[in-house]
Design an enzyme around this catalytic site. Structure first.
Site, mmCIF file in Angstrom:
data_model
loop_
_atom_site.group_PDB
_atom_site.id
_atom_site.type_symbol
_atom_site.label_atom_id
_atom_site.label_comp_id
_atom_site.label_asym_id
_atom_site.label_seq_id
_atom_site.Cartn_x
_atom_site.Cartn_y
_atom_site.Cartn_z
ATOM 1 N N HIS A 69 -42.664 -7.835 -26.811
ATOM 2 C CA HIS A 69 -41.379 -8.446 -26.477
ATOM 3 C C HIS A 69 -41.414 -9.901 -26.923
ATOM 4 O O HIS A 69 -42.435 -10.385 -27.427
ATOM 5 C CB HIS A 69 -41.033 -8.282 -25.000
ATOM 6 C CG HIS A 69 -41.710 -9.235 -24.067
ATOM 7 N ND1 HIS A 69 -43.057 -9.190 -23.791
ATOM 8 C CD2 HIS A 69 -41.215 -10.265 -23.334
ATOM 9 C CE1 HIS A 69 -43.361 -10.131 -22.920
ATOM 10 N NE2 HIS A 69 -42.263 -10.809 -22.631
ATOM 11 N N HIS A 71 -39.996 -14.183 -26.487
ATOM 12 C CA HIS A 71 -39.437 -15.282 -25.705
ATOM 13 C C HIS A 71 -38.764 -16.239 -26.688
ATOM 14 O O HIS A 71 -39.306 -17.299 -27.003
ATOM 15 C CB HIS A 71 -40.540 -16.014 -24.931
ATOM 16 C CG HIS A 71 -41.045 -15.294 -23.730
ATOM 17 N ND1 HIS A 71 -42.081 -15.767 -22.945
ATOM 18 C CD2 HIS A 71 -40.651 -14.130 -23.146
ATOM 19 C CE1 HIS A 71 -42.309 -14.918 -21.952
ATOM 20 N NE2 HIS A 71 -41.454 -13.922 -22.061
ATOM 21 N N ASP A 82 -43.652 -10.413 -16.357
ATOM 22 C CA ASP A 82 -44.340 -9.816 -17.514
ATOM 23 C C ASP A 82 -45.716 -9.299 -17.104
ATOM 24 O O ASP A 82 -46.135 -8.205 -17.510
ATOM 25 C CB ASP A 82 -44.512 -10.848 -18.638
ATOM 26 C CG ASP A 82 -43.207 -11.232 -19.309
ATOM 27 O OD1 ASP A 82 -42.244 -10.445 -19.246
ATOM 28 O OD2 ASP A 82 -43.158 -12.328 -19.904
ATOM 29 N N CYS A 122 -68.661 -12.903 -12.411
ATOM 30 C CA CYS A 122 -67.864 -13.365 -11.271
ATOM 31 C C CYS A 122 -66.746 -14.308 -11.713
ATOM 32 O O CYS A 122 -65.660 -14.306 -11.125
ATOM 33 C CB CYS A 122 -68.748 -14.010 -10.207
ATOM 34 S SG CYS A 122 -69.608 -15.518 -10.703
ATOM 35 N N HIS A 189 -71.915 -18.742 -7.841
ATOM 36 C CA HIS A 189 -71.253 -17.446 -7.636
ATOM 37 C C HIS A 189 -69.899 -17.699 -6.977
ATOM 38 O O HIS A 189 -69.772 -18.604 -6.144
ATOM 39 C CB HIS A 189 -72.113 -16.541 -6.750
ATOM 40 C CG HIS A 189 -71.585 -15.146 -6.603
ATOM 41 N ND1 HIS A 189 -71.390 -14.307 -7.674
ATOM 42 C CD2 HIS A 189 -71.196 -14.440 -5.502
ATOM 43 C CE1 HIS A 189 -70.920 -13.145 -7.247
ATOM 44 N NE2 HIS A 189 -70.785 -13.206 -5.936
ATOM 45 N N HIS A 201 -65.771 -9.785 -5.403
ATOM 46 C CA HIS A 201 -66.738 -10.543 -6.201
ATOM 47 C C HIS A 201 -67.503 -9.597 -7.119
ATOM 48 O O HIS A 201 -67.367 -8.370 -7.047
ATOM 49 C CB HIS A 201 -67.695 -11.328 -5.294
ATOM 50 C CG HIS A 201 -68.675 -10.481 -4.543
ATOM 51 N ND1 HIS A 201 -70.039 -10.607 -4.687
ATOM 52 C CD2 HIS A 201 -68.495 -9.479 -3.642
ATOM 53 C CE1 HIS A 201 -70.656 -9.740 -3.903
ATOM 54 N NE2 HIS A 201 -69.743 -9.038 -3.261
#
Length: 247
Positions: A69, A71, A82, A122, A189, A201
């Site tokens: 599509h 813009h 979207d 992570c 982490h 996580h």
């Protein structure tokens, strides 16, 4: 991207201005081609909508690999709507803007990912969760065990990308990022708080998963961070993605 395919998409988008165009990239055998569709949205200048009939027609021609599509009056970024549509469609999105085609790969399921540092880890999970909620963050280059080489990637970048550290960690809310320090001198982490004492996580040698935020993880918490513009995001999108893959 094949030049012929690119030019076909750009040409069709031009004919639809100032309306948003839409269509599909379809693969059949060794051939990839563009299937234009009619924009069925009421407000065609700012939105697009593809009819079920057009989808079925494109799907009958081969494998749909991307939704296209444009813009014509906007920015080369996906709107929250979207992103919701992309999650439901489960395909890459190709966005025409400024005579260019910008490619947004589909987001892998947030749960059950195999760990591969720098690719699926992570921080990738952190980025993708926020991408689905409506925010974009850069993908930093990061070597394995970067925290042993004098780097502090999380703390060096949280504030710079719009996060602020919570003073009262008991006020944690959905979407907050919990930084943890596991066998390192710096936080290495990250987890996303999901509510009801649960976090999302991705640990090394483990699949990405939901976990109880208690015991081990609570003990290793370094700090909790909130995106300053959290009110502009919609965390129901990534939460719906999680619910979909839990069922």
């Amino acid at each position: 991207m094949i030049e012929k395919l690119k030019q076909a998409i750009l040409a069709y988008a031009k004919t639809q201005e100032p309306h948003e165009c839409c269509g599909f990239v379809v693969l059949k055998g060794d051939e990839t081609f563009f299937v234009p569709c009619e924009n069925q949205a009421e407000d065609k200048v700012n939105h697009f909508e593809i009819s079920p009939e057009d989808f079925l027609q494109a799907n009958s021609l081969g494998k749909i690999t991307a939704l296209v599509h444009s813009h014509p009056n906007g920015e080369p970024v996906l709107s929250l709507l979207d992103r919701q549509t992309q999650l439901a469609a489960d395909v890459d999105f190709w966005l025409v803007c400024g005579e260019e085609i910008h490619i947004f790969p589909k987001i892998s399921p947030l749960l059950g990912r195999e760990f591969h540092h720098g690719v699926m880890d992570c921080y990738t999970l952190f980025r993708d969760f926020y991408y689905l909620a409506g925010a974009d963050f850069p993908d930093f280059e990061r070597d394995d065990y970067w925290w042993e080489d004098g780097f502090n990637l999380y703390l060096d970048n949280m504030a710079a990308h719009g996060f602020e550290r919570l003073v009262d960690e008991s006020a944690v809310q959905i979407g907050d990022v919990i930084l943890m320090q596991v066998g390192a001198d710096v936080p290495n982490h990250a987890a996303i708080y999901l509510g009801e004492q649960m976090v999302l996580h991705h640990s090394p040698r483990r699949l990405s998963k939901r976990d109880l935020y208690d015991g081990y993880w609570f003990k290793h918490t370094h700090s909790i961070w909130r995106f300053k513009q959290w009110s502009t995001l919609d965390f129901t999108v990534p939460l719906n993605s999680l619910a979909l893959h839990l069922s």
